[in-house]
Scaffold this motif. Sequence first.
Motif, PDB file in Angstrom:
ATOM      1  N   VAL A 231       0.653  -0.839  -0.051  1.00  0.00           N
ATOM      2  CA  VAL A 231      -0.150  -0.327  -0.081  1.00  0.00           C
ATOM      3  C   VAL A 231       0.349   1.049   0.378  1.00  0.00           C
ATOM      4  N   PRO A 232       0.425   2.170  -0.670  1.00  0.00           N
ATOM      5  CA  PRO A 232       1.026   3.812  -0.742  1.00  0.00           C
ATOM      6  C   PRO A 232       1.259   3.895   0.995  1.00  0.00           C
ATOM      7  N   GLU A 233       2.135   4.786   1.395  1.00  0.00           N
ATOM      8  CA  GLU A 233       1.889   5.346   2.260  1.00  0.00           C
ATOM      9  C   GLU A 233       0.431   6.011   3.151  1.00  0.00           C
ATOM     10  N   PRO A 234       0.013   5.963   3.905  1.00  0.00           N
ATOM     11  CA  PRO A 234      -1.547   6.282   4.369  1.00  0.00           C
ATOM     12  C   PRO A 234      -1.679   7.564   3.405  1.00  0.00           C
ATOM     13  N   THR A 235      -1.187   8.581   4.479  1.00  0.00           N
ATOM     14  CA  THR A 235      -0.748   9.912   3.976  1.00  0.00           C
ATOM     15  C   THR A 235      -1.385  10.898   3.074  1.00  0.00           C
ATOM     16  N   SER A 236      -0.082   9.650   1.752  1.00  0.00           N
ATOM     17  CA  SER A 236       0.017  10.516   0.336  1.00  0.00           C
ATOM     18  C   SER A 236      -1.091  10.052   0.293  1.00  0.00           C
ATOM     19  N   GLY A 237      -1.861   8.483  -0.082  1.00  0.00           N
ATOM     20  CA  GLY A 237      -3.212   8.529  -0.475  1.00  0.00           C
ATOM     21  C   GLY A 237      -4.009   9.454  -0.072  1.00  0.00           C
ATOM     22  N   ALA A 238      -4.626   9.716   1.393  1.00  0.00           N
ATOM     23  CA  ALA A 238      -5.192  10.596   2.302  1.00  0.00           C
ATOM     24  C   ALA A 238      -5.004  12.222   0.903  1.00  0.00           C
ATOM     25  N   LEU A 239      -3.923  12.285   1.086  1.00  0.00           N
ATOM     26  CA  LEU A 239      -3.101  14.175   0.420  1.00  0.00           C
ATOM     27  C   LEU A 239      -3.788  13.693  -1.132  1.00  0.00           C
ATOM     28  N   LEU A 240      -3.389  12.386  -1.406  1.00  0.00           N
ATOM     29  CA  LEU A 240      -4.016  12.893  -3.248  1.00  0.00           C
ATOM     30  C   LEU A 240      -5.227  12.997  -3.223  1.00  0.00           C
ATOM     31  N   LEU A 241      -6.212  12.516  -2.435  1.00  0.00           N
ATOM     32  CA  LEU A 241      -7.273  12.145  -2.567  1.00  0.00           C
ATOM     33  C   LEU A 241      -8.602  13.846  -2.439  1.00  0.00           C
ATOM     34  N   THR A 242      -7.631  14.102  -0.985  1.00  0.00           N
ATOM     35  CA  THR A 242      -8.604  15.558  -0.381  1.00  0.00           C
ATOM     36  C   THR A 242      -8.201  16.348  -1.614  1.00  0.00           C
ATOM     37  N   GLY A 243      -6.597  16.259  -2.265  1.00  0.00           N
ATOM     38  CA  GLY A 243      -6.480  17.330  -3.114  1.00  0.00           C
ATOM     39  C   GLY A 243      -6.921  18.077  -4.742  1.00  0.00           C
ATOM     40  N   LEU A 244      -7.427  16.719  -4.703  1.00  0.00           N
ATOM     41  CA  LEU A 244      -9.165  16.022  -5.825  1.00  0.00           C
ATOM     42  C   LEU A 244     -10.067  16.856  -5.521  1.00  0.00           C
ATOM     43  N   ALA A 245     -10.024  16.791  -3.892  1.00  0.00           N
ATOM     44  CA  ALA A 245     -11.813  16.800  -3.801  1.00  0.00           C
ATOM     45  C   ALA A 245     -11.225  18.802  -3.562  1.00  0.00           C
ATOM     46  N   LEU A 246     -10.439  18.673  -3.222  1.00  0.00           N
ATOM     47  CA  LEU A 246     -10.366  20.430  -3.011  1.00  0.00           C
ATOM     48  C   LEU A 246     -10.511  21.192  -4.503  1.00  0.00           C
TER      49      LEU A 246
END
Length: 256
Positions: A231-246
Amino acid sequence: MRIQLALAVLGAGLATAPAQLTIYNHQFNGSGGPLNGTPETVSGVAWQAGSVFLDNGVVQTLVAGSANGQAAWLPFTPQSGLIYTATATILNNQPNWIAFGFMPATPPGGDWTATSFNVRHSNNGAYLWALTRNNPTQNDQQAFTGPNTSGGLANFNGDLVDPAQPVEIKIVLDTTADTWTAEFLLNGTSRQTVNVPDAAKTAIGGIGFSRDRNATDNPGGVIQSFSLTVVPEPTSGALLLTGLALLGLIRARRIA
């Protein structure tokens, strides 16, 4: 409406964990032929293995008067910023060990199919590995950071679980920080987490199993399952999704 939708996507992004990807997940469903040359189930990469390793998971005995051994190997090179989980379930109720863990790209002598003490985890320069056996005079389960048998784990060393039953060995390799860590679990119980030696970052070039020699003929053991996931680094995955949502939220506001 678009703003509400974007906010909903943002909330989902914050709650969503990165997906787990399967590198290897071999199904030992062969008819009892050689494991060597058999394609791994997920990747199609061929196993390199000694003759005692069979495609139905059976690990036959290796009767020898000296410390010989055999191995079963697949290529693997860890990358920074990821979390790998290596899992194997082994049934080995015999006194000599079957080991599982990370290995170098090539053993001394350069042949993973050979019968030699050089291919065993205890001799091939392996990092992050563990063994199981049923031995009345030695510890039934042991783990090492490596190389070889250096860096023995205090909490993964003893008669820890019943070797007459299947034993699950799991190694979680976390490369998301400058100092890599490895957590060792036995039958689902975490035994110890250790810092990975810096040398392992370049020394690990494979993953697999090895078999110690047997002093006498016996029924051997069985590898019941084996997998390697990431799995990728958990924070990286969350940041990616959050960035797309923003980005979606900003665009929705502009349209409104």
